[in-house]
Write a protein that holds these residues in place. Structure first.
Motif, PDB file in Angstrom:
ATOM      1  N   VAL A 147       0.866  -1.167   0.000  1.00 24.62           N
ATOM      2  CA  VAL A 147       0.000   0.000   0.000  1.00 24.62           C
ATOM      3  C   VAL A 147       0.900   1.213   0.000  1.00 24.62           C
ATOM      4  CG1 VAL A 147      -1.774   1.259   1.249  1.00 24.62           C
ATOM      5  CG2 VAL A 147      -1.774  -1.230   1.257  1.00 24.62           C
ATOM      6  N   LYS A 148       0.826   2.043  -1.021  1.00 27.79           N
ATOM      7  CA  LYS A 148       1.824   3.088  -1.164  1.00 27.79           C
ATOM      8  C   LYS A 148       1.238   4.297  -1.857  1.00 27.79           C
ATOM      9  CE  LYS A 148       3.589   0.968  -5.401  1.00 27.79           C
ATOM     10  NZ  LYS A 148       4.773   0.415  -6.073  1.00 27.79           N
ATOM     11  N   THR A 149       2.043   5.364  -1.926  1.00 31.56           N
ATOM     12  CA  THR A 149       1.645   6.572  -2.612  1.00 31.56           C
ATOM     13  C   THR A 149       2.417   6.763  -3.896  1.00 31.56           C
ATOM     14  OG1 THR A 149       3.284   7.890  -1.436  1.00 31.56           O
ATOM     15  CG2 THR A 149       1.114   7.683  -0.427  1.00 31.56           C
ATOM     16  N   ALA A 150       3.085   5.737  -4.374  1.00 30.90           N
ATOM     17  CA  ALA A 150       3.821   5.864  -5.621  1.00 30.90           C
ATOM     18  C   ALA A 150       2.852   6.078  -6.780  1.00 30.90           C
ATOM     19  CB  ALA A 150       4.665   4.614  -5.871  1.00 30.90           C
ATOM     20  N   SER A 151       3.189   7.018  -7.660  1.00 25.48           N
ATOM     21  CA  SER A 151       2.286   7.375  -8.739  1.00 25.48           C
ATOM     22  C   SER A 151       2.457   6.453  -9.935  1.00 25.48           C
ATOM     23  CB  SER A 151       2.550   8.823  -9.183  1.00 25.48           C
ATOM     24  OG  SER A 151       2.362   9.708  -8.114  1.00 25.48           O
ATOM     25  N   ARG A 238      -3.013  -0.350  -3.413  1.00 24.30           N
ATOM     26  CA  ARG A 238      -2.205   0.795  -3.000  1.00 24.30           C
ATOM     27  C   ARG A 238      -3.122   1.933  -2.564  1.00 24.30           C
ATOM     28  NH1 ARG A 238      -2.086   1.816  -8.609  1.00 24.30           N
ATOM     29  NH2 ARG A 238      -2.826   3.924  -9.065  1.00 24.30           N
ATOM     30  N   ILE A 239      -2.542   2.884  -1.842  1.00 26.13           N
ATOM     31  CA  ILE A 239      -3.239   4.110  -1.468  1.00 26.13           C
ATOM     32  C   ILE A 239      -2.386   5.280  -1.926  1.00 26.13           C
ATOM     33  CG2 ILE A 239      -4.041   5.555   0.423  1.00 26.13           C
ATOM     34  CD1 ILE A 239      -4.667   3.116   2.014  1.00 26.13           C
ATOM     35  N   ASP A 240      -2.942   6.131  -2.792  1.00 25.46           N
ATOM     36  CA  ASP A 240      -2.293   7.380  -3.162  1.00 25.46           C
ATOM     37  C   ASP A 240      -2.785   8.446  -2.186  1.00 25.46           C
ATOM     38  OD1 ASP A 240      -1.065   6.155  -5.266  1.00 25.46           O
ATOM     39  OD2 ASP A 240      -2.560   6.754  -6.734  1.00 25.46           O
ATOM     40  N   PHE A 241      -1.934   8.808  -1.249  1.00 24.23           N
ATOM     41  CA  PHE A 241      -2.294   9.776  -0.211  1.00 24.23           C
ATOM     42  C   PHE A 241      -1.589  11.092  -0.522  1.00 24.23           C
ATOM     43  CE2 PHE A 241      -0.654  11.547   3.897  1.00 24.23           C
ATOM     44  CZ  PHE A 241      -1.804  12.233   4.221  1.00 24.23           C
TER      45      PHE A 241
END
Length: 794
Positions: A147-151, A238-241
């Motif tokens: 789970v990440k904010t990588a675009s 994933r989560i784009d935060f």
């Protein structure tokens, strides 16, 4: 025979022999050992990781003769000088086929990240033996995705992008493994009182930020009272935060955005989990679908804390508790298309109910549900990457107060569409074009006690309407050596009834790599959101003024945002566009020891788009200013340790303009939280144990104090001080978590104890005044609260 087989077999023999020094080298393998038909046998097997049953590809499996079934090899004298050695590597699905002489055969697997594995099987002459081998991971970890904010390549780089692994989320103390509650421990996210499920990003009102699941927004991120997120961690890829300066792909928000992308189901068999704890139970199932690479996921959870509190209420007698209950479900299918591309279909839903009973009678009943279906089609057409996604969402909200004979409800039928095209014109330049549309057709009704005073007679009000917003955007990705620039622009139109409004928002994000360990990210842009005044019935437990009853209870304004309004017809000539200018910059350094340090500065100036008059009442224009610094010192997840130190220094101010007799003023804004510190660490111990802790220290939130009271006609009326001129006491709390995992061949079992507020700190979340406002008592937040749970993954 491959040389590596001799090396591995030699190590196996050397480690297992009691007389290795005198044994000498192993003899060569006879070439004609299995040339005669019917002499040898065959082993057909599959190698899977113990616990998760994940197929292990390209793993070397060594076979040697065995004199008995005893394990380990060091107890087997026949392994000192094996008469033959066989070696094979597993296929992508973990399968293997190995031809060996008949009899007892010892299989040995030495794979990175796994314990040494041995098994003895009997191979029949001229026949085959089927087996499944389950090496045990060195670190029991069922969390397979990140789970990440990588675009993605088509998305602009996030100025404050950060990554959390699913294992960090699952074991973070004080969050019960909830992904969005885990985000509340990152810099730039305010702590909400009472554990409310709100995302206050860099001082912005929660209603100024959006949460997307896939390509479309959802009406809320949390269940009522923040018991859980509406989308559980196990279905998230994933989560784009992005707390600020998000790219032009998203609009209708002036704060930040959180984008939740669901993952595809596993194809290596049917898997799932079941869990239960003191507040909820849940389950999930996933596996392959069809022969062309499709997969499915189905799951759901049900919260039953209302049943626990009802039992406590019976034991404690006259205690009255708010009784929350919730559910959510998810069903997802992904399938490849002929000629390339994929199609994804999702159905998600969530529901909450909050009741209050007094003297055995229902005093208050609130319900809120939504159900959504969407389809995402992705396909390549030459050099273009195309995406189209339609969706439909049904929402219903209902509030009933039997004593007032009041029933209010609203239904929304929301249709939305997103389309996007991206093309790489060169290795350094890419263009993205897109558009999104949302049409919300609503109907609302209220039943109230009639003014006639006749018992049982009610009056009804009905309203219908449509709210629409349409956006078109484009973003360019330009790489100039170590510099990546992503300029973009978004044009948006808003329609409420017959009123219309428009906005054009240019934006620019960038990333600069300086050497191997330094990087800089920056962003600046305009952001717009419609604002309209309405005839409305307030369906919240706490009204917008954040006071209850005769002003005897004061709570932070946060509480007035955790439930939606039962909204009615928008007022005429009140549609305005709130516009915010956001700017931020981040410097990051990666240390040799694996630690990272980030420092971010941000500024947000918003014109709140206040109409000049509402129902003849003159309103002053207002603007909000948020600015501050964010610091993150982090040790990402390694073999045993992860943790971070997150600190936010922020100022949030509200300015009102002079209008008519009203002078210009400056106040502390509702969501000002000057200092916010979070210390988090978790460490893996031997034998499947893991311990972690979280400590938080946060400034008190502002409120409007009561300075005294005057007596009037036998009652007392409060005299208020300046708006938000006082603060609640600082908040601090320690949470601890202990996990114990057992890894079996085909499943893993995890038991955990999560204790919030370990030292039972009395944190004041409200003030309750006496009848004449001469004294006040502090209403405390969550006391010490242990949660015990059990989860089985298979």
């Amino acid at each position: 025979m491959r040389p590596i087989a001799w090396v591995v077999a030699g190590l196996v023999v050397a480690a297992g022999s009691r007389t290795a020094g005198a044994a000498g080298p192993s003899p060569p393998v006879p070439k004609n050992l299995c040339e005669k038909p019917g002499v040898c046998g065959r082993i057909d097997g599959v190698v899977r990781a113990a616990g998760s049953r994940t197929a292990m590809a390209d793993v070397a499996v060594i076979a040697v003769p065995a004199s008995s079934r005893r394990l380990p090899a060091r107890a087997d004298p026949a392994s000192d000088r094996p008469a033959w050695i066989r070696e094979v590597r597993t296929a992508n699905d973990g399968s293997l086929t190995l031809v060996t002489p008949p009899g007892l055969v010892r299989l040995v697997i030495v794979a990175p990240g796994f314990d040494r594995f041995e098994a003895v099987i009997e191979v029949p002459r001229g026949g085959s033996a089927a087996t499944q081998l389950f090496p045990r991971p060195l670190e029991s970890n069922p969390y397979r995705t990140v789970v990440k904010t990588a675009s993605e390549p088509t998305r602009a780089p996030s100025v404050a992008g950060r990554t959390l692994s699913r294992e960090e989320i699952a074991t973070l103390p004080g969050t019960q493994g909830d992904p969005l509650r885990a985000l509340q421990n990152l810099p730039g996210v305010a702590r909400t009182p009472g554990g409310l499920g709100l995302l206050v990003l860099r001082g912005a009102n929660p209603n100024q930020s959006l949460v997307f699941v896939g390509e479309h927004p959802v009406p809320r991120a949390f269940h009522v009272l923040s018991l859980a997120s509406v989308v559980p961690a196990d279905v998230i890829d994933r989560i784009d935060f992005t707390p600020g300066n998000f790219d032009s792909r998203y609009g209708n928000a002036t704060g930040g955005v959180v984008v939740i992308e669901t993952r595809r189901g596993r194809r290596d068999g049917v898997h799932g989990f079941a869990k239960v704890d003191l507040t909820a139970t849940g389950a999930m199932l996933e596996g392959p679908l069809g022969k062309r690479g499709g997969s499915f996921i189905v799951g759901g959870q049900r919260g039953y804390i209302d049943g626990v509190l009802l039992a406590a209420q019976k034991l404690l007698g006259e205690q009255d508790f708010l009784l929350p209950r919730y559910y959510d479900y998810q069903a997802m299918i992904e399938h490849p298309l002929r000629g390339g591309g994929t199609i994804t279909a999702r159905v998600i839903g969530s529901g909450d109910r909050l009741r209050l009973r007094r003297d055995g009678e229902l005093a208050f009943d609130f319900r809120s549900d939504f159900h959504r279906a969407d389809v995402v089609l992705r396909k390549r057409a030459g050099l273009w990457r195309l995406m189209v996604s339609p969706a439909f969402r049904y929402e219903i909200g209902r509030r009933e107060v039997p004593a007032q004979m009041a029933v209010q409800h609203r239904r929304d039928y929301v249709s939305s569409l997103r389309a996007e095209a991206a093309r790489e014109l060169s290795q350094r330049f890419m263009l993205v074009f897109g558009a999104d549309l949302q049409v919300d057709a609503f109907s609302a009704r209220t039943l109230l006690q009639a003014d006639s005073g006749v018992p049982g007679e009610t009056m009804a009000q009905d309203a219908t309407g449509t709210e629409t917003w349409l956006g078109a955007y484009t973003t360019a990705h330009l790489r100039l050596g170590p510099l990546l620039l992503t300029p973009g622009v978004r044009a948006a139109g808003f329609v409420v009834g017959k009123a219309t409004a428009f906005a054009i928002d240019p934006r620019l994000n960038g990333r600069l790599e300086v050497g191997e360990r330094w990087s800089f990210r920056f962003g600046v842009g305009l952001y717009s959101q419609p604002r309209v005044s309405r005839y409305a019935a307030d369906g919240r437990l706490v009204p917008g003024g954040a006071r209850l009853g005769s002003d005897n209870l004061i709570v932070p304004t946060f509480f007035s945002n955790f439930e939606p309004l039962i909204v009615f017809q928008p007022l005429e000539d009140t549609l305005r566009v709130a516009r915010a200018l956001q700017a931020s910059a981040t410097a990051q350094h990666d240390f040799l020891a694996g630690y990272t340090a980030e420092l971010t500065g941000f500024w947000r100036e918003q014109n709140n788009g206040t109409p000049a008059q509402v129902l003849g009442q003159v309103l002053p224009g207002s603007r909000t200013r948020n600015y501050g610094l964010e610091l993150l010192l982090r040790k990402p997840l390694t073999r045993r340790l992860y943790g971070w130190v997150a600190y936010t220094l922020m100022r949030s101010q509200l300015f009102t303009e002079a209008r008519g007799p009203l002078p210009a003023t400056r106040f502390t804004a509702d969501f000002d939280q000057r200092h916010n510190l979070a210390l988090i660490a978790s460490y893996k111990l031997p034998r499947g144990w893991q311990v972690g802790g979280r400590f938080r220290l946060v400034s008190g939130t502002p409120y409007t104090p009561i300075l005294g009271a005057v007596q009037y006609e036998g009652s007392f009326q409060a005299i208020s001080g300046s708006y938000n001129s006082a603060r609640f006491p600082p908040f601090h709390q320690l949470d601890l978590r202990v996990d114990k995992r057992w890894t079996l061949r085909r499943a893993s079992v995890n038991a955990y104890l999560d204790v919030q507020n370990v030292y039972n700190r009395t944190n004041v979340e409200a003030y309750i005044y006496n009848y004449d406002f001469s004294s006040a008592a502090g209403g405390i937040g969550l006391p010490i609260f242990p949660s015990i749970g059990l989860r089985v993954d298979f």
